[in-house]
Design a protein around this motif. Structure first.
Motif, PDB file in Angstrom:
ATOM      1  N   PHE A  53       0.848  -0.968  -0.062  1.00  0.00           N
ATOM      2  CA  PHE A  53      -0.039  -0.066  -0.004  1.00  0.00           C
ATOM      3  C   PHE A  53       0.950   1.286   0.041  1.00  0.00           C
ATOM      4  CE2 PHE A  53      -2.638   3.099   1.906  1.00  0.00           C
ATOM      5  CZ  PHE A  53      -3.916   3.097   1.024  1.00  0.00           C
ATOM      6  N   SER A  54       0.584   2.327  -0.919  1.00  0.00           N
ATOM      7  CA  SER A  54       1.786   3.359  -0.910  1.00  0.00           C
ATOM      8  C   SER A  54       0.733   4.610  -1.361  1.00  0.00           C
ATOM      9  CB  SER A  54       2.482   2.915  -2.207  1.00  0.00           C
ATOM     10  OG  SER A  54       1.972   2.898  -3.505  1.00  0.00           O
ATOM     11  N   SER A  55       1.499   5.737  -1.020  1.00  0.00           N
ATOM     12  CA  SER A  55       1.115   6.925  -1.453  1.00  0.00           C
ATOM     13  C   SER A  55       2.096   7.529  -2.282  1.00  0.00           C
ATOM     14  CB  SER A  55       0.828   7.775  -0.212  1.00  0.00           C
ATOM     15  OG  SER A  55       2.088   8.438   0.192  1.00  0.00           O
ATOM     16  N   VAL A  56       1.419   8.354  -3.430  1.00  0.00           N
ATOM     17  CA  VAL A  56       2.188   8.870  -4.414  1.00  0.00           C
ATOM     18  C   VAL A  56       1.948  10.330  -4.623  1.00  0.00           C
ATOM     19  CG1 VAL A  56       2.550   8.718  -7.131  1.00  0.00           C
ATOM     20  CG2 VAL A  56       2.163   6.536  -5.449  1.00  0.00           C
TER      21      VAL A  56
ATOM     22  N   ALA B  58       5.927   6.802  -0.908  1.00  0.00           N
ATOM     23  CA  ALA B  58       5.930   6.255   0.434  1.00  0.00           C
ATOM     24  C   ALA B  58       5.222   4.926   0.444  1.00  0.00           C
ATOM     25  CB  ALA B  58       5.432   7.291   1.504  1.00  0.00           C
ATOM     26  N   LEU B  59       5.741   3.936   1.102  1.00  0.00           N
ATOM     27  CA  LEU B  59       5.227   2.680   1.173  1.00  0.00           C
ATOM     28  C   LEU B  59       4.840   2.310   2.508  1.00  0.00           C
ATOM     29  CD1 LEU B  59       7.695   0.338  -0.996  1.00  0.00           C
ATOM     30  CD2 LEU B  59       5.765   1.457  -1.498  1.00  0.00           C
TER      31      LEU B  59
ATOM     32  N   SER C  58       2.188   1.974  12.748  1.00  0.00           N
ATOM     33  CA  SER C  58       2.676   1.980  11.183  1.00  0.00           C
ATOM     34  C   SER C  58       3.392   3.540  10.961  1.00  0.00           C
ATOM     35  CB  SER C  58       1.603   1.712  10.441  1.00  0.00           C
ATOM     36  OG  SER C  58       0.658   3.081  10.493  1.00  0.00           O
ATOM     37  N   ASN C  59       3.823   3.552   9.569  1.00  0.00           N
ATOM     38  CA  ASN C  59       4.181   4.838   9.277  1.00  0.00           C
ATOM     39  C   ASN C  59       3.269   5.465   8.528  1.00  0.00           C
ATOM     40  OD1 ASN C  59       4.385   3.137   7.088  1.00  0.00           O
ATOM     41  ND2 ASN C  59       6.217   3.829   6.254  1.00  0.00           N
ATOM     42  N   ILE C  60       1.856   5.413   8.690  1.00  0.00           N
ATOM     43  CA  ILE C  60       0.987   5.979   7.918  1.00  0.00           C
ATOM     44  C   ILE C  60       0.860   7.315   7.940  1.00  0.00           C
ATOM     45  CG2 ILE C  60      -0.617   6.153   9.882  1.00  0.00           C
ATOM     46  CD1 ILE C  60      -1.614   5.381   6.156  1.00  0.00           C
ATOM     47  N   ASP C  61       1.387   8.308   8.888  1.00  0.00           N
ATOM     48  CA  ASP C  61       1.761   9.533   8.954  1.00  0.00           C
ATOM     49  C   ASP C  61       2.687  10.023   7.730  1.00  0.00           C
ATOM     50  OD1 ASP C  61       3.618   8.114  10.239  1.00  0.00           O
ATOM     51  OD2 ASP C  61       4.068   9.989  11.730  1.00  0.00           O
ATOM     52  N   VAL C  62       3.701   9.336   7.612  1.00  0.00           N
ATOM     53  CA  VAL C  62       4.622   9.487   6.607  1.00  0.00           C
ATOM     54  C   VAL C  62       3.911   9.268   5.059  1.00  0.00           C
ATOM     55  CG1 VAL C  62       6.636   8.716   5.507  1.00  0.00           C
ATOM     56  CG2 VAL C  62       6.510   8.572   8.049  1.00  0.00           C
TER      57      VAL C  62
ATOM     58  N   GLY D 246      -1.867   3.570  -3.962  1.00  0.00           N
ATOM     59  CA  GLY D 246      -1.636   2.493  -4.782  1.00  0.00           C
ATOM     60  C   GLY D 246      -1.568   1.043  -3.928  1.00  0.00           C
ATOM     61  N   TYR D 247      -2.225   0.108  -4.518  1.00  0.00           N
ATOM     62  CA  TYR D 247      -2.241  -1.042  -3.610  1.00  0.00           C
ATOM     63  C   TYR D 247      -1.985  -2.448  -4.699  1.00  0.00           C
ATOM     64  CZ  TYR D 247      -6.989  -0.727  -5.793  1.00  0.00           C
ATOM     65  OH  TYR D 247      -7.858  -0.569  -6.518  1.00  0.00           O
TER      66      TYR D 247
END
Length: 376
Positions: free
Chosen positions: A304-307, A315-316, A355-359, A369-370
């Motif tokens: 799961f990622s943010s782009v 960021a993963l 988790s690093n969801i804040d990042v 993305g997933y």
């Protein structure tokens, strides 16, 4: 039985932190002037004119954005509810556009039998079994789609044709076609074409004896309108074709199936932030998996990622859910209620502590993305 499968992303509890905005302007410089000459400089420069700190509340005040909500303790929340992925029923059950040809002959007519008006020449009922690979269905409700029926006759007199699917009903009324075909001529059979919308039809696929699957029942009758000579070579042909069938509900056995998904979806949660940096102090995200299928599933989230497409940064997610299979219990039937199933749910809590969801959110993503695997 199955209804719908969907995965929701809910973001909440994002307290105010700091947003830095750099205002850019043009600064003009003038040099000193000596008495014996007048030199000049024209300089274009981008320099910081001011540096300011705006809280998330300030952004809310100016943006008037419904994404942001203020809690009773004056903390700020970003309330976002978005769909990441939905597994549709027609992904599991593929109803191909299928044409079925049925031929009805008067075999006992021999060299010819003269029928008076109103005589019933043919009265037959048939089972037709469809190939759905490993899927074995006993019942279905059609969301959308149609059936095209072509009727051909070589009878030399006017004939009333009646075609019915007695186990395909809407509001308790079976699908039926009744029409009159003109008399055929040698080498030129008479023909009619009809198309019917199947949306909302409930279809029993167990056949005439109610002990089969993937089986449609059809009934056909042919009645003369005037005196007609019928021989054993005369016939009526029915060509029925199902088009673009998408189910709303199906019931049966679905075999063992596996699916892999690798997608990127757009998100506008940070649509009012065009640059700068975000520092998140506390965050809670609920990742909800909803199973509307009447089968047990196994879900395995691999990535799961943010782009951020502007900066190119990705960021993963680091969390125990990554590459850890999750078993999803099956949905239950709801009887006559709508929707006809009661889905099961599995919730995953993502916080800055587990988790690093804040990042991922500090990356100011415009895409998510997933990658995951799903098996029945």
């Amino acid at each position: 039985y199955l209804h719908k499968q969907q995965i929701l992303l809910i973001i909440s509890s994002l307290p105010a932190r700091k947003f830095y905005i750099l205002f850019l302007s043009i600064f003009l410089l003038w040099g000193c002037r000596k008495s014996f000459e007048i030199p000049k400089w024209d300089v274009d420069a981008l320099v910081p004119l001011a540096k300011a700190k705006l809280s998330a509340k300030d952004i809310v005040r100016y943006a008037n954005d419904s994404l942001f909500q203020t809690a009773s303790d004056n903390s700020l929340k970003i309330a976002f509810d978005g769909l990441l992925f939905r597994l549709r029923i027609d992904t599991l059950v593929d109803f191909p556009d299928t044409a079925i040809s049925q031929l009805f002959n008067c075999f006992f007519c021999g060299a010819g039998i003269k029928y008076p008006p109103g005589a019933q020449i043919i009265n037959q009922t048939q089972n037709t079994k469809y190939n759905l690979n490993t899927v074995e269905l006993t019942e279905a409700i059609v969301r959308s789609g149609s059936i095209e029926v072509k009727l051909y006759s070589t009878f030399k007199g006017k004939t009333v044709l009646f075609y019915q699917m007695p186990l395909a009903k809407i509001n308790g009324i079976p699908l039926s076609v009744t029409d009159t075909l003109p008399a055929a001529t040698p080498g030129n059979p008479s023909m009619i074409i009809k198309s019917y919308n199947l949306s909302g039809y409930r279809v029993d696929l167990r056949g005439m004896s109610s002990n089969s699957f993937n089986t449609m029942v059809s009934q056909f009758k042919a009645t003369t309108m005037d005196t007609t000579l019928v021989t054993s070579v005369d016939s009526v042909r029915i060509l029925s074709k199902f088009k673009s069938i998408i189910p709303e509900y199906v019931k049966g056995y679905f075999g063992n199936q596996a699916f892999a998904e690798d997608s990127v979806v757009a998100t506008d949660i940070f649509r009012n932030i065009i640059g700068g940096a975000v520092d998140i102090e506390k965050i809670d995200i609920a990742l909800e998996i909803k199973n509307g299928l009447g089968v047990d599933l196994q879900y395995d989230l691999n990535q799961f990622s943010s782009v951020n497409s502007q900066t190119g940064a990705t960021a993963l997610l680091n969390h125990s859910i990554i590459s850890t299979p999750v078993n999803l219990t099956r949905a239950l039937e709801a009887g006559s209620a709508y929707p006809p199933v009661l889905p099961s749910y599995y919730n995953i809590a993502l916080t800055e502590s587990n988790s690093n969801i804040d990042v991922l959110l500090e990356n100011i993503p415009d895409r998510l993305g997933y990658k995951f695997n799903l098996s029945i």
